[in-house]
Design an enzyme around this catalytic site. Structure first.
Site, PDB file in Angstrom:
ATOM      1  CG  ASP A   1      -0.251  -0.154   2.531  1.00  0.00           C
ATOM      2  OD1 ASP A   1       0.920  -0.614   2.560  1.00  0.00           O
ATOM      3  OD2 ASP A   1      -0.850   0.196   3.568  1.00  0.00           O
TER       4      ASP A   1
ATOM      5  CG  HIS B   1       6.954  -0.645  10.271  1.00  0.00           C
ATOM      6  ND1 HIS B   1       6.856  -1.079  11.575  1.00  0.00           N
ATOM      7  CD2 HIS B   1       6.779   0.695  10.309  1.00  0.00           C
ATOM      8  CE1 HIS B   1       6.632  -0.028  12.359  1.00  0.00           C
ATOM      9  NE2 HIS B   1       6.583   1.050  11.607  1.00  0.00           N
TER      10      HIS B   1
END
Lengths: 310, 314
Positions: free
Chosen positions: A9, A242
């Site tokens: 995303d 992340h």
């Protein structure tokens, strides 16, 4: 070379993950699939195409996927973390030349899983909506995929969007709950480890010194990202890696120590929806276990990431 | 000397509730206006008898004891016999009390006291928050009159479910009313109260006081330590509820953080959880002062000093 699909995303750390993957000879990025999350699915597709072009990887196809969660509404995006364009403002109205393929993201996942049974690596760094759709699309998908590395959750630590929920899970708790219980061979890279892999702002100069369009773009976007981290955690001095860590776990699974356990996701709570529960010390109820990363060799990972990303 | 802080203890004795009452009964730092009882550790008839027994042995013969709610607002009643025994205060054998409970319902007692006050009463709930929530709903005019609510409950982990602490779990709907009331709240949750463990060494210090009340406290602690060892593997007895009264006497013993705390009432796994925003990710204003640490030396010294005030021949 390990065949890999990146489900993104995009997103600043998604961009880092894409760059890290394309520069790593251990993996072959056979496609990028997109969905809503940090930004809308249209923005995620645009950003992914643009980043791949900057990297000179126009040949990597992009497939657009879910525009919203399985059963919830989506009205807020993480613009305060990733910028209005999702890339910290670095895009400056630039547009990619290419466009997404006609297959949808879940269709592409299923097609590739069938083409190479047991071989495909899917790295999911957004909500788990595309994965859930792929499982529904083809009931054999679960046994055909080699492994799925998921950035998401906070099994032993606090959350980052609510006190107990991490953003990717919180964006679609029903999808995550379904995927975690599906039997997919999952490695979960949660805040448990990613908040320990900090990229210090001081390292961005190395990217600028590199002097490529991509390295400057990445540094500018990451500056914005670190500003957001500083607002939430004054003095942190960097940002968490992340999504890159999820790619790293395909390249070298020894970066993290994992423990196998069933993980459940709260889908009902008013304040706790999206919380990930480790179902340890509980009578087994037949729910499959997944591998949860609990410790990370952060120094070694950061060195590896920095040696590859630009 | 500063004026004694006026308090009402709303409780479900309960071993640690009993210690809270005993501290309030003897320490000049607080003025115990009354005790209200509620279903919690045991049924309300039992917790009321227990409160009367404690008052009687402590000589608190003029302290009103008003019985309150027999069950939570919405959910089915749940008690903690595995921790407190069937009576709610197993262990010490006390005589049947001659004191009787007030004719007034706990909720009405709380409302009457608050309405008649100058806004100087602190409520000290050490039990499920049913009475407090009912009082707020029955007479909202009390809400701005409450000086502070100092409660035992919640935490960043649970002791009844993995997510929920017993007092909040038993009546999370009531807790939601109280936590959203806007009244200044100070929370003594498990993060703090598990640090207030009466170890065998502490129990020996209390025993050395050598009055009937200290002997009674040691009996309470021994039973409580036993169940905590059996159920949770603890080496000492955490005197949860007493922490609230210690706070009313000397708040400098503890350290705190102002945090946002929401009560979960819907989650399958998280019902009754105090959702504590430790990292400030919700962006909501803090609504609770959460006690997180204590000065062990000062805490136990206050305990020993206060229990020593009871006479040698009660």
């Amino acid at each position: 070379m390990k065949p890999m699909i990146l489900d993104v995303d995009t997103g600043i750390d998604d961009m880092m993950a894409i760059a890290y993957a394309t520069h790593s000879p251990e993996v072959k990025l056979i496609g990028v699939t997109t969905l809503f999350g940090n930004v809308t699915v249209e923005e995620a597709t645009r950003n992914s195409l643009y980043v791949l072009e900057l990297l000179g990887c126009e040949d990597v196809p992009v497939y657009a996927g879910a525009d919203k969660p399985l059963s919830r509404n989506k009205d807020a995006y993480a613009k305060h973390v990733h910028g209005d364009d999702g890339l910290g403002g670095a895009l400056l109205d630039a547009l990619p030349k290419g466009r997404a393929e006609s297959l949808t993201a879940p269709q592409f996942m299923v097609e590739q899983a069938r083409r190479m049974p047991g071989q495909l690596n899917i790295v999911s760094v957004g909500p788990m909506t595309n994965l859930a759709a792929a499982i529904r699309l083809d009931p054999e998908f679960v046994s055909l995929v080699g492994q799925v590395v998921i950035m998401g959750g906070a099994v032993t630590v606090p959350g980052n969007v609510t006190p107990h929920a991490e953003a990717n899970i919180h964006s679609d708790p029903e999808a995550a709950e379904f995927v975690f219980g599906s039997g997919l061979p999952i490695k979960l890279i949660g805040l448990d480890v990613t908040m320990k892999t900090l990229l210090p702002r001081t390292r961005l100069q190395e990217w600028r010194d590199k002097g490529t369009k991509m390295s400057h773009f990445l540094a500018d976007a990451t500056d914005f990202y670190i500003d957001a981290y500083e607002r939430f955690s004054p003095g942190i001095g960097g940002c968490a890696l992340h999504d890159p860590l999820a790619v790293g776990m395909v390249i070298d699974p020894t970066f993290c120590r994992t423990e196998s356990m069933p993980v459940k996701v709260d889908t009902e709570g008013e304040h706790t929806a999206g919380q990930t529960y480790a179902d340890r010390n509980v009578v087994p109820d037949g729910r499959p276990s997944i591998d949860v990363c609990l410790e990370v060799d952060a120094e070694r990972f950061l060195a590896h990431f920095m040696s590859r990303v630009v | 000397m500063t004026e004694a802080k006026k308090i009402i203890i709303d409780c479900d004795p309960g071993h640690d509730d009993a210690i809270a009452i005993l501290l309030a009964g003897a320490n000049p730092g607080v003025e115990l206006l009354g005790i209200t009882t509620v279903a919690g550790n045991a049924e309300v008839d039992k917790t009321t008898i227990n409160a009367l027994k404690v008052c009687e042995i402590a000589g608190l013969l003029d302290t009103p004891v008003a019985k309150g709610a027999p069950q939570p607002l919405v959910r089915k009643r749940e008690t903690a016999a595995d921790i407190h025994g069937d009576s709610g205060m197993d262990g010490p054998i006390l005589p049947t009390p001659t004191m009787t409970m007030s004719e007034e319902h706990a909720v009405d007692f709380i409302i009457r006291q608050l309405l008649a006050s100058d806004g100087d009463i602190t409520l000290v709930p050490t039990a499920p928050l049913t009475n407090i929530a009912m009082a707020m709903r029955k007479e909202p005019a009390i809400i701005p009159k409450i000086r502070e609510i100092v409660l035992m409950g919640g935490g960043t982990f649970g002791n009844w479910t993995p997510a929920a602490e017993f007092n909040i779990f038993v009546d999370a709907e009531a807790a939601k009313v109280v936590f959203e009331s806007g009244v200044p709240l100070t929370m003594f949750g498990l993060d703090l109260t598990h640090k207030a463990q009466a170890t065998p060494e502490i129990q020996e210090r209390i025993k050395q006081i050598g009055n009937p009340i200290s002997d009674f406290v040691v009996e309470l602690l021994q039973f409580f330590m036993h169940t905590y060892k059996e159920v949770f593997g603890f080496e000492g007895a955490p005197i949860h509820d007493a922490c609230c009264v210690v706070y009313c006497i000397d708040p400098s013993i503890f350290t705190y953080r102002d945090l946002r705390v929401d009560i979960e009432t819907k989650g399958e796994f998280s019902y009754g959880m105090t959702v504590v925003d430790m990292l400030g990710v919700t962006g909501k204003e803090p609504n609770v002062k959460v006690a997180l640490d204590l000065d062990q030396d000062k805490f136990w010294q206050l305990m020993v000093d206060t229990l020593s005030k009871y006479s040698k021949s009660n």
